[in-house]
Motif scaffolding. Sequence first.
Motif, PDB file in Angstrom:
ATOM      1  N   LEU A 109     -52.769  39.919  30.071  1.00  0.00           N
ATOM      2  CA  LEU A 109     -52.370  39.289  31.331  1.00  0.00           C
ATOM      3  C   LEU A 109     -50.892  38.973  31.259  1.00  0.00           C
ATOM      4  N   THR A 110     -50.150  39.491  32.224  1.00  0.00           N
ATOM      5  CA  THR A 110     -48.706  39.271  32.233  1.00  0.00           C
ATOM      6  C   THR A 110     -48.293  38.528  33.490  1.00  0.00           C
ATOM      7  N   MET A 111     -47.745  37.342  33.315  1.00  0.00           N
ATOM      8  CA  MET A 111     -47.164  36.624  34.446  1.00  0.00           C
ATOM      9  C   MET A 111     -45.955  37.411  34.928  1.00  0.00           C
ATOM     10  N   ASN A 112     -45.962  37.785  36.200  1.00  0.00           N
ATOM     11  CA  ASN A 112     -44.950  38.735  36.684  1.00  0.00           C
ATOM     12  C   ASN A 112     -44.100  38.117  37.793  1.00  0.00           C
ATOM     13  N   ARG A 113     -43.340  37.094  37.406  1.00  0.00           N
ATOM     14  CA  ARG A 113     -42.358  36.487  38.305  1.00  0.00           C
ATOM     15  C   ARG A 113     -41.033  36.353  37.548  1.00  0.00           C
ATOM     16  N   PRO A 114     -40.510  37.464  37.023  1.00  0.00           N
ATOM     17  CA  PRO A 114     -39.333  37.362  36.151  1.00  0.00           C
ATOM     18  C   PRO A 114     -38.104  36.788  36.846  1.00  0.00           C
ATOM     19  N   ALA A 115     -38.002  36.936  38.165  1.00  0.00           N
ATOM     20  CA  ALA A 115     -36.839  36.414  38.878  1.00  0.00           C
ATOM     21  C   ALA A 115     -36.738  34.896  38.774  1.00  0.00           C
ATOM     22  N   VAL A 116     -37.882  34.231  38.598  1.00  0.00           N
ATOM     23  CA  VAL A 116     -37.878  32.768  38.427  1.00  0.00           C
ATOM     24  C   VAL A 116     -38.414  32.400  37.043  1.00  0.00           C
ATOM     25  N   PHE A 117     -38.228  33.299  36.091  1.00  0.00           N
ATOM     26  CA  PHE A 117     -38.616  33.082  34.695  1.00  0.00           C
ATOM     27  C   PHE A 117     -40.098  32.720  34.569  1.00  0.00           C
ATOM     28  N   ASN A 118     -40.903  33.367  35.420  1.00  0.00           N
ATOM     29  CA  ASN A 118     -42.359  33.184  35.400  1.00  0.00           C
ATOM     30  C   ASN A 118     -42.776  31.723  35.591  1.00  0.00           C
ATOM     31  N   ALA A 119     -41.968  31.004  36.362  1.00  0.00           N
ATOM     32  CA  ALA A 119     -42.373  29.656  36.762  1.00  0.00           C
ATOM     33  C   ALA A 119     -43.610  29.767  37.645  1.00  0.00           C
ATOM     34  N   PHE A 120     -44.489  28.792  37.551  1.00  0.00           N
ATOM     35  CA  PHE A 120     -45.736  28.916  38.301  1.00  0.00           C
ATOM     36  C   PHE A 120     -45.728  28.030  39.542  1.00  0.00           C
ATOM     37  N   ASP A 121     -46.378  28.562  40.551  1.00  0.00           N
ATOM     38  CA  ASP A 121     -46.586  27.852  41.812  1.00  0.00           C
ATOM     39  C   ASP A 121     -48.078  27.882  42.118  1.00  0.00           C
ATOM     40  N   GLU A 122     -48.460  27.500  43.332  1.00  0.00           N
ATOM     41  CA  GLU A 122     -49.865  27.477  43.697  1.00  0.00           C
ATOM     42  C   GLU A 122     -50.540  28.838  43.495  1.00  0.00           C
ATOM     43  N   THR A 123     -49.797  29.901  43.810  1.00  0.00           N
ATOM     44  CA  THR A 123     -50.374  31.241  43.723  1.00  0.00           C
ATOM     45  C   THR A 123     -50.653  31.644  42.286  1.00  0.00           C
ATOM     46  N   LEU A 124     -49.664  31.475  41.413  1.00  0.00           N
ATOM     47  CA  LEU A 124     -49.854  31.874  40.020  1.00  0.00           C
ATOM     48  C   LEU A 124     -50.926  31.019  39.353  1.00  0.00           C
ATOM     49  N   ILE A 125     -50.966  29.737  39.668  1.00  0.00           N
ATOM     50  CA  ILE A 125     -52.015  28.876  39.110  1.00  0.00           C
ATOM     51  C   ILE A 125     -53.394  29.391  39.514  1.00  0.00           C
ATOM     52  N   ALA A 126     -53.562  29.715  40.790  1.00  0.00           N
ATOM     53  CA  ALA A 126     -54.857  30.218  41.269  1.00  0.00           C
ATOM     54  C   ALA A 126     -55.200  31.551  40.624  1.00  0.00           C
ATOM     55  N   GLU A 127     -54.202  32.415  40.459  1.00  0.00           N
ATOM     56  CA  GLU A 127     -54.470  33.734  39.878  1.00  0.00           C
ATOM     57  C   GLU A 127     -54.808  33.633  38.389  1.00  0.00           C
ATOM     58  N   LEU A 128     -54.133  32.748  37.658  1.00  0.00           N
ATOM     59  CA  LEU A 128     -54.477  32.552  36.255  1.00  0.00           C
ATOM     60  C   LEU A 128     -55.898  32.012  36.114  1.00  0.00           C
ATOM     61  N   ASP A 129     -56.246  31.065  36.957  1.00  0.00           N
ATOM     62  CA  ASP A 129     -57.602  30.519  36.926  1.00  0.00           C
ATOM     63  C   ASP A 129     -58.626  31.615  37.204  1.00  0.00           C
ATOM     64  N   ASP A 130     -58.358  32.428  38.204  1.00  0.00           N
ATOM     65  CA  ASP A 130     -59.262  33.517  38.571  1.00  0.00           C
ATOM     66  C   ASP A 130     -59.369  34.536  37.441  1.00  0.00           C
ATOM     67  N   ALA A 131     -58.223  34.863  36.828  1.00  0.00           N
ATOM     68  CA  ALA A 131     -58.209  35.886  35.784  1.00  0.00           C
ATOM     69  C   ALA A 131     -58.994  35.458  34.553  1.00  0.00           C
ATOM     70  N   PHE A 132     -58.778  34.226  34.095  1.00  0.00           N
ATOM     71  CA  PHE A 132     -59.486  33.784  32.896  1.00  0.00           C
ATOM     72  C   PHE A 132     -60.976  33.586  33.161  1.00  0.00           C
ATOM     73  N   ALA A 133     -61.327  33.197  34.387  1.00  0.00           N
ATOM     74  CA  ALA A 133     -62.747  33.108  34.733  1.00  0.00           C
ATOM     75  C   ALA A 133     -63.384  34.487  34.695  1.00  0.00           C
ATOM     76  N   MET A 134     -62.726  35.465  35.282  1.00  0.00           N
ATOM     77  CA  MET A 134     -63.254  36.820  35.346  1.00  0.00           C
ATOM     78  C   MET A 134     -63.361  37.441  33.953  1.00  0.00           C
ATOM     79  N   LEU A 135     -62.279  37.354  33.175  1.00  0.00           N
ATOM     80  CA  LEU A 135     -62.261  37.995  31.863  1.00  0.00           C
ATOM     81  C   LEU A 135     -63.176  37.274  30.878  1.00  0.00           C
ATOM     82  N   GLY A 136     -63.272  35.953  31.012  1.00  0.00           N
ATOM     83  CA  GLY A 136     -64.157  35.204  30.132  1.00  0.00           C
ATOM     84  C   GLY A 136     -65.613  35.570  30.307  1.00  0.00           C
ATOM     85  N   ALA A 137     -65.972  36.004  31.510  1.00  0.00           N
ATOM     86  CA  ALA A 137     -67.359  36.372  31.804  1.00  0.00           C
ATOM     87  C   ALA A 137     -67.636  37.854  31.598  1.00  0.00           C
TER      88      ALA A 137
END
Length: 265
Positions: free
Chosen positions: A19-47
């Motif tokens: 899993l690669t955080m892909n917001r290099p222009a802002v040094f992969n700082a997280f916002d509402e979207t990235l937080i939701a996507e990380l949560d979704d990704a780890f839920a999906m991959l964990g299962a």
Amino acid sequence: MPAWTSLDLARRPDGVAVLTMNRPAVFNAFDETLIAELDDAFAMLGADAAVRVIVLAGAGKHFSAGADLQWMQRAAAASQDDNLADARRFSAMLARIAECPKPTLARVQGAALGGGVGLACACDMAVAADAATFSVSEARMGILPAVIGPHLVNAVGLREARRLALTASRIDAAEALRVGLVQRVVPAEGLDAVVEACVADLLACGPAAQAEIKQLYARLAPGPITPEVRELTAQTIARVRTTPEAREGFAAFLGKRKPNWNASE
């Protein structure tokens, strides 16, 4: 493939998910979207039974600069109730990573700041390039590392966590290694090779055993080994010894062959 906008997923035939955080222009700082996507990704991959190991990385020069400033500005202008909901989503995402039944590995280069440190701490282990730097930086902005705090304490212990949070000092990779924030430090050109070596070690172990380790160790803490703890560990190993994975592991060891979960290695 999920329609993520801030996160990339690469699945490998050996069961490794990168899993690669892909917001290099802002040094992969997280916002509402990235937080939701990380949560979704780890839920999906964990299962996903096909996934053995999850590597968390950041695109570009830096792992993660923590919270996106525009997101923080929106939070400052929002109500306390809205901020509470926001913080709960962030906390749930970190818990999703920490409680993922699959082994998780953070690959850190450049800067890991604030919540970026929290991401590294929520993973089971972290490896860093020797030029990487770390700062639990929230107090510099008049706030505190609250949601990441439990993960930081789990990673480095209470006193080091308190020092890092109170001073917001930027530390180098060597000091991060000393305090337990990361487990390996290597030159940048060798970072991927060390990640692969860690992945190989993880793939060599039984996946069900690893899930049991994560579940059991989440219930253990430094301190007296009480009768309740002794009983918990005895009950756990007695149960796991009778599982098909354990029988295969013993048979492979006695037969001087690789177990079926590692047969392709």
